[in-house]
Design an enzyme around this catalytic site. Structure first.
Site, PDB file in Angstrom:
ATOM      1  N   GLN A 280      52.651  23.505  78.578  1.00  0.00           N
ATOM      2  CA  GLN A 280      51.253  23.760  78.946  1.00  0.00           C
ATOM      3  C   GLN A 280      50.794  24.993  78.177  1.00  0.00           C
ATOM      4  O   GLN A 280      51.567  25.939  77.994  1.00  0.00           O
ATOM      5  CB  GLN A 280      51.134  24.000  80.455  1.00  0.00           C
ATOM      6  CG  GLN A 280      51.496  22.755  81.270  1.00  0.00           C
ATOM      7  CD  GLN A 280      51.577  23.039  82.749  1.00  0.00           C
ATOM      8  OE1 GLN A 280      52.056  24.091  83.151  1.00  0.00           O
ATOM      9  NE2 GLN A 280      51.133  22.093  83.563  1.00  0.00           N
TER      10      GLN A 280
ATOM     11  N   GLU B 151      59.032  25.270  86.720  1.00  0.00           N
ATOM     12  CA  GLU B 151      58.182  26.135  85.902  1.00  0.00           C
ATOM     13  C   GLU B 151      58.094  27.542  86.504  1.00  0.00           C
ATOM     14  O   GLU B 151      57.608  27.697  87.630  1.00  0.00           O
ATOM     15  CB  GLU B 151      56.760  25.545  85.817  1.00  0.00           C
ATOM     16  CG  GLU B 151      55.805  26.415  85.000  1.00  0.00           C
ATOM     17  CD  GLU B 151      54.335  25.980  85.114  1.00  0.00           C
ATOM     18  OE1 GLU B 151      53.991  25.254  86.058  1.00  0.00           O
ATOM     19  OE2 GLU B 151      53.543  26.400  84.258  1.00  0.00           O
TER      20      GLU B 151
ATOM     21  N   GLU C 214      46.066  23.836  79.863  1.00  0.00           N
ATOM     22  CA  GLU C 214      45.962  24.224  81.285  1.00  0.00           C
ATOM     23  C   GLU C 214      45.385  25.634  81.330  1.00  0.00           C
ATOM     24  O   GLU C 214      46.109  26.621  81.417  1.00  0.00           O
ATOM     25  CB  GLU C 214      47.342  24.185  81.964  1.00  0.00           C
ATOM     26  CG  GLU C 214      47.235  24.362  83.478  1.00  0.00           C
ATOM     27  CD  GLU C 214      48.574  24.564  84.170  1.00  0.00           C
ATOM     28  OE1 GLU C 214      49.444  25.275  83.617  1.00  0.00           O
ATOM     29  OE2 GLU C 214      48.747  24.037  85.270  1.00  0.00           O
TER      30      GLU C 214
ATOM     31  N   ASP D 240      55.054  27.216  79.940  1.00  0.00           N
ATOM     32  CA  ASP D 240      53.615  27.493  79.980  1.00  0.00           C
ATOM     33  C   ASP D 240      53.377  28.809  79.249  1.00  0.00           C
ATOM     34  O   ASP D 240      53.890  29.861  79.652  1.00  0.00           O
ATOM     35  CB  ASP D 240      53.174  27.568  81.451  1.00  0.00           C
ATOM     36  CG  ASP D 240      51.672  27.744  81.626  1.00  0.00           C
ATOM     37  OD1 ASP D 240      51.069  28.503  80.852  1.00  0.00           O
ATOM     38  OD2 ASP D 240      51.113  27.135  82.552  1.00  0.00           O
TER      39      ASP D 240
END
Ligand SMILES: O=C(O)C(=O)[C@H](O)CO
Ligand SMILES: [Mg+2]
Length: 251
Positions: free
Chosen positions: A197, A136, A233, A171
């Site tokens: 996320q 990530e 998140e 994300d």
């Protein structure tokens, strides 16, 4: 699209072990925990089973991570450390059965860090062939010095690793902060994504309260037929319960 709750960020109003049931009651189908290693695995397993939730993801820095370096996977001089820590993480994972393990690079830059990260990922992928591993990119404002800080860089590394069990963790907060347009990043990299996320930018706050275009992002995710988890998140602007409006877009 299946909602997952990151219990390191959400339900912080509650003691950690009570967050599992709260997530189930709020309609989440899974949970993720960034650093579960401070707690005995049987206690976490107990809470997962009581709440009837699978564990979607844990991170793999050292199990004894306590605010130290965020991983060692790209540290050229610490290959032994990375590998012994990974084996410890896998022993933990055997009990908890996380669907994904996020491999954190730690700080670094340049070719030596890239080569080390690739070699370590190839090694980990072969060591745990049945375990999905993710990488990530983290944005430099939130995580200065962190090696993996760009989605094109992540794509290049995934191509070099070329292992079926290593994929991308997307994300929305980091994507927006790094590239200015989280939706465009999704379009560019969707086929590589194994885990999603969500958080808004620039403050990693409640989806819908910042600059990420969530209606467009969820439409793009739906169109791409991504069938993994969408995990919250972020730091709720007020309490967790009032921050969950984004979940209705997944139904
Ligand atoms: O910072 C993030 O977005 C993550 O998902 C990392 O796992 C942080 O530990
Ligand atoms: Mg993240």
């Amino acid at each position: 699209m299946k909602p997952c709750a990151n219990l390191t960020f959400l339900f912080k109003e509650l003691p950690f072990l009570e967050r599992f049931q709260a997530a189930a009651d709020a309609g989440f189908d899974a949970v993720e925990i960034l650093f579960p290693y401070d707690m005995p695995a049987p206690e976490i397993l107990d809470r997962l089973q009581l709440a009837g939730l699978p564990l979607a993801l844990i991170n793999a820095p050292p199990p004894n991570y306590t605010g130290g370096p965020r991983g060692f996977a790209a540290a050229p001089d610490l290959t032994d450390r990375f590998r012994s820590d990974f084996l410890r993480v896998m022993r933990y994972a055997k009990r908890l059965k996380p669907q994904h393990i996020h491999i954190m690079t730690g700080d670094g830059e340049g070719d030596a860090a890239r080569d080390t990260f690739i070699a370590n990922l190839k090694w980990a992928a072969a060591e745990a062939p049945d375990q999905s591993l993710t990488i990530e990119p983290l944005n430099p404002t939130a995580m200065p010095g962190y090696f993996l800080n760009d989605y094109a860089q992540a794509a290049d590394i995934l191509d070099a690793v070329a292992a079926p069990n290593v994929g991308l963790q997307y994300d929305s907060f980091h994507a927006q902060m790094i590239h200015g347009d989280a939706v465009a990043v999704w379009h560019d990299h969707a086929p590589r994504v194994r885990h999603v996320q969500v958080g808004d930018a620039p403050d990693r706050n409640t989806p819908g309260n910042g600059t990420v275009d969530f209606p467009a992002l969820f439409a793009a995710i739906r169109d791409s037929r991504y069938d993994g988890w969408i995990s919250g998140e972020y730091n709720p602007d007020k309490d967790t319960e009032s921050s969950l409006g984004w979940m209705s877009a997944l139904a």
